[in-house]
Motif scaffolding. Structure first.
Motif, PDB file in Angstrom:
ATOM      1  N   UNK A  82     -38.214 -44.278   4.419  1.00 48.53           N
ATOM      2  CA  UNK A  82     -37.395 -43.472   3.343  1.00 48.53           C
ATOM      3  C   UNK A  82     -35.940 -43.135   4.097  1.00 48.53           C
ATOM      4  N   UNK A  83     -35.952 -43.153   5.249  1.00 49.35           N
ATOM      5  CA  UNK A  83     -34.589 -42.969   5.797  1.00 49.35           C
ATOM      6  C   UNK A  83     -33.552 -44.155   5.795  1.00 49.35           C
ATOM      7  N   UNK A  84     -34.224 -44.922   5.952  1.00 49.98           N
ATOM      8  CA  UNK A  84     -33.659 -46.446   5.925  1.00 49.98           C
ATOM      9  C   UNK A  84     -32.923 -46.687   4.579  1.00 49.98           C
ATOM     10  N   UNK A  85     -33.748 -46.059   3.509  1.00 50.10           N
ATOM     11  CA  UNK A  85     -33.313 -46.425   2.314  1.00 50.10           C
ATOM     12  C   UNK A  85     -32.255 -45.321   1.466  1.00 50.10           C
ATOM     13  N   UNK A  86     -31.862 -44.178   2.376  1.00 51.26           N
ATOM     14  CA  UNK A  86     -31.312 -43.408   1.996  1.00 51.26           C
ATOM     15  C   UNK A  86     -29.765 -43.676   1.636  1.00 51.26           C
ATOM     16  N   UNK A  87     -29.102 -43.148   0.459  1.00 52.35           N
ATOM     17  CA  UNK A  87     -27.633 -43.334   0.182  1.00 52.35           C
ATOM     18  C   UNK A  87     -26.925 -42.872   1.227  1.00 52.35           C
ATOM     19  N   UNK A  88     -25.625 -43.513   1.455  1.00 56.99           N
ATOM     20  CA  UNK A  88     -24.976 -43.004   2.524  1.00 56.99           C
ATOM     21  C   UNK A  88     -24.645 -41.484   2.175  1.00 56.99           C
ATOM     22  N   UNK A 136     -32.470 -34.407   1.512  1.00 59.27           N
ATOM     23  CA  UNK A 136     -32.833 -34.916   0.126  1.00 59.27           C
ATOM     24  C   UNK A 136     -34.231 -35.473   0.133  1.00 59.27           C
ATOM     25  N   UNK A 137     -34.841 -36.094   1.289  1.00 59.95           N
ATOM     26  CA  UNK A 137     -36.027 -36.511   1.451  1.00 59.95           C
ATOM     27  C   UNK A 137     -37.132 -35.389   1.225  1.00 59.95           C
ATOM     28  N   UNK A 138     -36.839 -34.154   2.060  1.00 61.74           N
ATOM     29  CA  UNK A 138     -37.667 -33.107   1.959  1.00 61.74           C
ATOM     30  C   UNK A 138     -37.867 -32.549   0.495  1.00 61.74           C
TER      31      UNK A 138
END
Length: 202
Positions: A151-157, A163-165
């Protein structure tokens, strides 16, 4: 095995007007304090320090520490860009890391004990994300286990770990950390931090 650590120190401190990473607190800069905390908690696991707006000026603060500094050229795009640079650096250093803790350099009350508690809570609960909780907010420092790293790897810049939380509350367990509310974004906040430190020494 303790978690690897990504310490984010890439911002320009625009609200403060000077590099917050170099602000002195209890005889150390905020960056040095955070880096030492990360190294102690990591206990030999990799520690990556992601710089950005300033780089060369920060390197002396990392002297003698087992950390890997890396500059994110696209730091201004947002925290997601810096996180992904940190993950890429971790991948280049070590192929067998499975969990990573993300921390910032402007939370001076973070301790190695807190970071170890994130690890312990992950082991105890089996949840893939372990966040610090303060003032009703889930935030950093935050640990991501192997299944959540994607999920971290797919985060928008432009996005950050917060946001994931928000998007995946069912994956999150928390550790209470009242000191997480203390960060240094403005001169007023820094002055309050110094007052608190002076009062605690009396």
């Amino acid at each position: 095995m303790p978690s690897a650590v990504i310490l984010l120190a890439a911002g320009s401190s625009s609200r403060l007007g000077r590099p917050k990473q170099l602000l002195p607190y209890r005889g150390q800069t905020l960056l040095r304090r955070a880096a030492e905390t990360a190294v102690e908690a990591a206990a030999g696991a990799p520690v990556v320090v992601v710089t950005g707006a300033v780089h060369e000026e920060l390197l002396p603060e990392l002297t003698g520490l087992l950390v890997a500094p890396v500059r994110c050229a696209g730091w201004e795009r947002g925290m997601g860009a810096s996180l992904k640079m940190g993950l890429a650096m971790l991948d280049s250093l070590c192929t067998n890391w499975t969990t990573v803790t993300v921390m910032l350099c402007d939370q001076p009350l973070v301790t190695p004990t807190l970071l170890r508690e994130l690890d312990a809570t992950a082991a105890r609960t089996g949840r893939p994300i372990i966040a610090s909780e303060y003032e009703g907010v889930r935030g950093v420092p935050v640990l991501f286990s192997e299944e959540a790293v994607m999920l971290l790897r797919a985060l928008p810049d432009a996005a950050g770990a917060a946001q994931l939380l928000r998007q995946h509350p069912e994956l999150v367990a928390t550790v209470p950390f009242a000191g997480g509310a203390v960060d240094v974004d403005t001169e007023v906040a820094y002055a309050a931090l110094l007052r608190q430190a002076n009062q605690s020494q009396k």
